[in-house]
Design a protein around this motif. Sequence first.
Motif, PDB file in Angstrom:
ATOM      1  N   TYR A  82       0.795  -1.225   0.000  1.00 31.79           N
ATOM      2  CA  TYR A  82       0.000   0.000   0.000  1.00 31.79           C
ATOM      3  C   TYR A  82       0.829   1.277   0.000  1.00 31.79           C
ATOM      4  O   TYR A  82       0.289   2.366  -0.152  1.00 31.79           O
ATOM      5  CB  TYR A  82      -0.958   0.018   1.202  1.00 31.79           C
ATOM      6  CG  TYR A  82      -0.285  -0.190   2.541  1.00 31.79           C
ATOM      7  CD1 TYR A  82       0.290   0.874   3.225  1.00 31.79           C
ATOM      8  CD2 TYR A  82      -0.227  -1.450   3.119  1.00 31.79           C
ATOM      9  CE1 TYR A  82       0.903   0.692   4.448  1.00 31.79           C
ATOM     10  CE2 TYR A  82       0.387  -1.652   4.344  1.00 31.79           C
ATOM     11  CZ  TYR A  82       0.952  -0.580   5.005  1.00 31.79           C
ATOM     12  OH  TYR A  82       1.575  -0.769   6.221  1.00 31.79           O
ATOM     13  N   SER A  83       2.144   1.167   0.198  1.00 24.01           N
ATOM     14  CA  SER A  83       2.969   2.375   0.180  1.00 24.01           C
ATOM     15  C   SER A  83       3.496   2.636  -1.229  1.00 24.01           C
ATOM     16  O   SER A  83       3.537   1.737  -2.071  1.00 24.01           O
ATOM     17  CB  SER A  83       4.151   2.244   1.147  1.00 24.01           C
ATOM     18  OG  SER A  83       5.104   1.318   0.644  1.00 24.01           O
ATOM     19  N   ARG A  84       3.909   3.862  -1.469  1.00 27.29           N
ATOM     20  CA  ARG A  84       4.447   4.239  -2.771  1.00 27.29           C
ATOM     21  C   ARG A  84       5.671   3.388  -3.112  1.00 27.29           C
ATOM     22  O   ARG A  84       5.799   2.880  -4.225  1.00 27.29           O
ATOM     23  CB  ARG A  84       4.813   5.725  -2.764  1.00 27.29           C
ATOM     24  CG  ARG A  84       5.355   6.244  -4.092  1.00 27.29           C
ATOM     25  CD  ARG A  84       5.775   7.700  -3.968  1.00 27.29           C
ATOM     26  NE  ARG A  84       6.226   8.216  -5.245  1.00 27.29           N
ATOM     27  CZ  ARG A  84       5.442   8.761  -6.154  1.00 27.29           C
ATOM     28  NH1 ARG A  84       4.156   8.861  -5.921  1.00 27.29           N
ATOM     29  NH2 ARG A  84       5.915   9.198  -7.305  1.00 27.29           N
ATOM     30  N   PHE A  85       6.552   3.221  -2.131  1.00 28.94           N
ATOM     31  CA  PHE A  85       7.778   2.460  -2.376  1.00 28.94           C
ATOM     32  C   PHE A  85       7.455   1.002  -2.719  1.00 28.94           C
ATOM     33  O   PHE A  85       7.975   0.450  -3.690  1.00 28.94           O
ATOM     34  CB  PHE A  85       8.695   2.510  -1.147  1.00 28.94           C
ATOM     35  CG  PHE A  85      10.030   1.854  -1.363  1.00 28.94           C
ATOM     36  CD1 PHE A  85      11.129   2.605  -1.763  1.00 28.94           C
ATOM     37  CD2 PHE A  85      10.191   0.478  -1.194  1.00 28.94           C
ATOM     38  CE1 PHE A  85      12.359   2.000  -1.979  1.00 28.94           C
ATOM     39  CE2 PHE A  85      11.403  -0.133  -1.405  1.00 28.94           C
ATOM     40  CZ  PHE A  85      12.496   0.635  -1.797  1.00 28.94           C
ATOM     41  N   GLN A 104      16.043   0.597   2.167  1.00 25.48           N
ATOM     42  CA  GLN A 104      16.371   1.685   3.075  1.00 25.48           C
ATOM     43  C   GLN A 104      17.025   2.875   2.389  1.00 25.48           C
ATOM     44  O   GLN A 104      16.937   4.003   2.868  1.00 25.48           O
ATOM     45  CB  GLN A 104      17.315   1.164   4.190  1.00 25.48           C
ATOM     46  CG  GLN A 104      16.755   0.015   4.993  1.00 25.48           C
ATOM     47  CD  GLN A 104      15.453   0.365   5.693  1.00 25.48           C
ATOM     48  OE1 GLN A 104      15.276   1.490   6.146  1.00 25.48           O
ATOM     49  NE2 GLN A 104      14.539  -0.596   5.773  1.00 25.48           N
ATOM     50  N   SER A 105      17.718   2.627   1.274  1.00 23.62           N
ATOM     51  CA  SER A 105      18.530   3.702   0.705  1.00 23.62           C
ATOM     52  C   SER A 105      18.127   4.156  -0.707  1.00 23.62           C
ATOM     53  O   SER A 105      18.485   5.261  -1.121  1.00 23.62           O
ATOM     54  CB  SER A 105      20.002   3.276   0.682  1.00 23.62           C
ATOM     55  OG  SER A 105      20.172   2.098  -0.090  1.00 23.62           O
ATOM     56  N   THR A 106      17.422   3.320  -1.449  1.00 25.40           N
ATOM     57  CA  THR A 106      17.063   3.712  -2.819  1.00 25.40           C
ATOM     58  C   THR A 106      15.913   4.720  -2.800  1.00 25.40           C
ATOM     59  O   THR A 106      14.838   4.414  -2.275  1.00 25.40           O
ATOM     60  CB  THR A 106      16.648   2.487  -3.657  1.00 25.40           C
ATOM     61  OG1 THR A 106      17.688   1.520  -3.636  1.00 25.40           O
ATOM     62  CG2 THR A 106      16.364   2.898  -5.092  1.00 25.40           C
ATOM     63  N   PRO A 107      16.099   5.921  -3.361  1.00 25.43           N
ATOM     64  CA  PRO A 107      15.035   6.937  -3.359  1.00 25.43           C
ATOM     65  C   PRO A 107      13.817   6.473  -4.173  1.00 25.43           C
ATOM     66  O   PRO A 107      13.950   5.780  -5.174  1.00 25.43           O
ATOM     67  CB  PRO A 107      15.702   8.152  -4.020  1.00 25.43           C
ATOM     68  CG  PRO A 107      17.164   7.902  -3.929  1.00 25.43           C
ATOM     69  CD  PRO A 107      17.334   6.413  -3.986  1.00 25.43           C
ATOM     70  N   LYS A 108      12.638   6.899  -3.739  1.00 23.33           N
ATOM     71  CA  LYS A 108      11.411   6.533  -4.447  1.00 23.33           C
ATOM     72  C   LYS A 108      11.422   7.076  -5.874  1.00 23.33           C
ATOM     73  O   LYS A 108      10.954   6.418  -6.800  1.00 23.33           O
ATOM     74  CB  LYS A 108      10.194   7.068  -3.692  1.00 23.33           C
ATOM     75  CG  LYS A 108      10.040   6.523  -2.287  1.00 23.33           C
ATOM     76  CD  LYS A 108       8.905   7.217  -1.556  1.00 23.33           C
ATOM     77  CE  LYS A 108       8.851   6.812  -0.102  1.00 23.33           C
ATOM     78  NZ  LYS A 108       7.829   7.569   0.645  1.00 23.33           N
ATOM     79  N   GLU A 113      11.834   6.555 -12.026  1.00 22.63           N
ATOM     80  CA  GLU A 113      12.679   6.802 -13.186  1.00 22.63           C
ATOM     81  C   GLU A 113      13.047   5.494 -13.885  1.00 22.63           C
ATOM     82  O   GLU A 113      13.053   5.407 -15.116  1.00 22.63           O
ATOM     83  CB  GLU A 113      13.951   7.540 -12.754  1.00 22.63           C
ATOM     84  CG  GLU A 113      13.697   8.989 -12.347  1.00 22.63           C
ATOM     85  CD  GLU A 113      14.924   9.633 -11.739  1.00 22.63           C
ATOM     86  OE1 GLU A 113      16.010   9.000 -11.773  1.00 22.63           O
ATOM     87  OE2 GLU A 113      14.821  10.769 -11.234  1.00 22.63           O
ATOM     88  N   ARG A 114      13.338   4.472 -13.102  1.00 28.78           N
ATOM     89  CA  ARG A 114      13.656   3.162 -13.693  1.00 28.78           C
ATOM     90  C   ARG A 114      12.461   2.610 -14.468  1.00 28.78           C
ATOM     91  O   ARG A 114      12.609   2.038 -15.536  1.00 28.78           O
ATOM     92  CB  ARG A 114      14.032   2.157 -12.589  1.00 28.78           C
ATOM     93  CG  ARG A 114      15.381   2.369 -11.947  1.00 28.78           C
ATOM     94  CD  ARG A 114      15.697   1.165 -11.102  1.00 28.78           C
ATOM     95  NE  ARG A 114      16.895   1.366 -10.299  1.00 28.78           N
ATOM     96  CZ  ARG A 114      17.573   0.377  -9.739  1.00 28.78           C
ATOM     97  NH1 ARG A 114      17.164  -0.877  -9.889  1.00 28.78           N
ATOM     98  NH2 ARG A 114      18.640   0.609  -9.021  1.00 28.78           N
ATOM     99  N   LEU A 115      11.295   2.772 -13.866  1.00 28.92           N
ATOM    100  CA  LEU A 115      10.088   2.260 -14.497  1.00 28.92           C
ATOM    101  C   LEU A 115       9.843   2.957 -15.832  1.00 28.92           C
ATOM    102  O   LEU A 115       9.528   2.313 -16.837  1.00 28.92           O
ATOM    103  CB  LEU A 115       8.895   2.458 -13.555  1.00 28.92           C
ATOM    104  CG  LEU A 115       7.560   1.857 -13.973  1.00 28.92           C
ATOM    105  CD1 LEU A 115       7.655   0.348 -14.073  1.00 28.92           C
ATOM    106  CD2 LEU A 115       6.475   2.253 -12.966  1.00 28.92           C
ATOM    107  N   ARG A 116      10.008   4.261 -15.839  1.00 28.66           N
ATOM    108  CA  ARG A 116       9.767   5.020 -17.063  1.00 28.66           C
ATOM    109  C   ARG A 116      10.861   4.820 -18.098  1.00 28.66           C
ATOM    110  O   ARG A 116      10.638   5.054 -19.297  1.00 28.66           O
ATOM    111  CB  ARG A 116       9.634   6.506 -16.712  1.00 28.66           C
ATOM    112  CG  ARG A 116       8.325   6.819 -15.997  1.00 28.66           C
ATOM    113  CD  ARG A 116       8.198   8.274 -15.635  1.00 28.66           C
ATOM    114  NE  ARG A 116       6.847   8.571 -15.162  1.00 28.66           N
ATOM    115  CZ  ARG A 116       6.488   9.722 -14.616  1.00 28.66           C
ATOM    116  NH1 ARG A 116       7.384  10.691 -14.458  1.00 28.66           N
ATOM    117  NH2 ARG A 116       5.240   9.906 -14.226  1.00 28.66           N
ATOM    118  N   ALA A 117      12.030   4.391 -17.655  1.00 26.59           N
ATOM    119  CA  ALA A 117      13.141   4.173 -18.586  1.00 26.59           C
ATOM    120  C   ALA A 117      13.044   2.831 -19.309  1.00 26.59           C
ATOM    121  O   ALA A 117      13.770   2.578 -20.271  1.00 26.59           O
ATOM    122  CB  ALA A 117      14.475   4.265 -17.848  1.00 26.59           C
ATOM    123  N   ASP A 118      12.132   1.970 -18.837  1.00 25.41           N
ATOM    124  CA  ASP A 118      12.001   0.657 -19.465  1.00 25.41           C
ATOM    125  C   ASP A 118      11.506   0.798 -20.900  1.00 25.41           C
ATOM    126  O   ASP A 118      10.521   1.492 -21.163  1.00 25.41           O
ATOM    127  CB  ASP A 118      11.024  -0.216 -18.664  1.00 25.41           C
ATOM    128  CG  ASP A 118      10.881  -1.600 -19.257  1.00 25.41           C
ATOM    129  OD1 ASP A 118      11.838  -2.391 -19.157  1.00 25.41           O
ATOM    130  OD2 ASP A 118       9.814  -1.878 -19.842  1.00 25.41           O
TER     131      ASP A 118
END
Length: 334
Positions: A82-85, A104-108, A113-118
Amino acid sequence: MIVNARVLRPEFVPRDVVHRDAEVSHLSSALRPITDGNPAETALLCGPSGAGKTCTARFTVQRLRETALKVNSQYINCWEDYSRFKLLYRLLEGLDRAFDVHRQSTPKDELLERLRADEGPPYVVILDEVDQLEDTSVLYDLYRTPGLTMVLVANGEEELFSRLDDRLVSRLQTATRVHFEKYTLDELVSILEDRVRWGLREGVIATEQLATIADAAAGDARVAIGVLRTAGRRADQEDMESISYEIIREAVPEAKSEIKQKNTEKLTPDQQTLYEIIAEHGDVASGELYERYSDRVNKPKTKRMVRNYLQKLRHYNLIIAEGDNRGRTYHPVS
């Protein structure tokens, strides 16, 4: 007695979805542009619990993948993620691009950006229980992601839209709506007959007994299948040759209790707190409930959000509401 337990599970997707031909056809039409290399419209599936929304969505997308040579898909239960992450992480998992993501460390923003770069094939994403998302702005981000098509599944359109900002509401106004009604008794019997044929030994239960189960389920296929599963399990444990009416009578409250327990376990922390307060006090007025909830949590949600949470608890038959507005009271389902 049980020869294939898998088909008696609520998440099982059958080879054919009975009594939902119109709904499957409607959703298929919305997704069909993908097969021609064109973007599809967002689809919104709404209706009561146990009406076949999730099964229809998964079946239709699965069939799409069989007819289209290159389509990716992912099913996400927003009650669990249910969270954005969590949501973005699951989406990347579906593309095998989450292997080096650190919770813990990867920014949302990097996940998005990764998703849109696919640059792979079209991506069809089923967001089940979408009204459970903590941050609905992620839906706007997904709407604007090239190549990604959303199939949104929720109990009520009005409750979902009340949580969305204006820019997303305006875009979802054009979404394909697929509405579901509760199953009739005869339709539930037909669904159960299929599960019996695939999952139980021949001749262990009569059609009249399936009608008894369907009547107890009151239009909810999830409950009906749960009762059948529980009855078959009980008969197995007692080494019976067939399922008796007595076994069915005992299975009904047991299956409903099991479903209730699973629904309770899936609640978000805030929903769990609200449910615990109602369960403890038995009968709580709306204003008092919010005050007690605010005292128990560090960052209480808005009253509007709490009303949405309570509506969700009602949809899943965990609580009952009586009265209107300020005079409304809540008590647990026994």
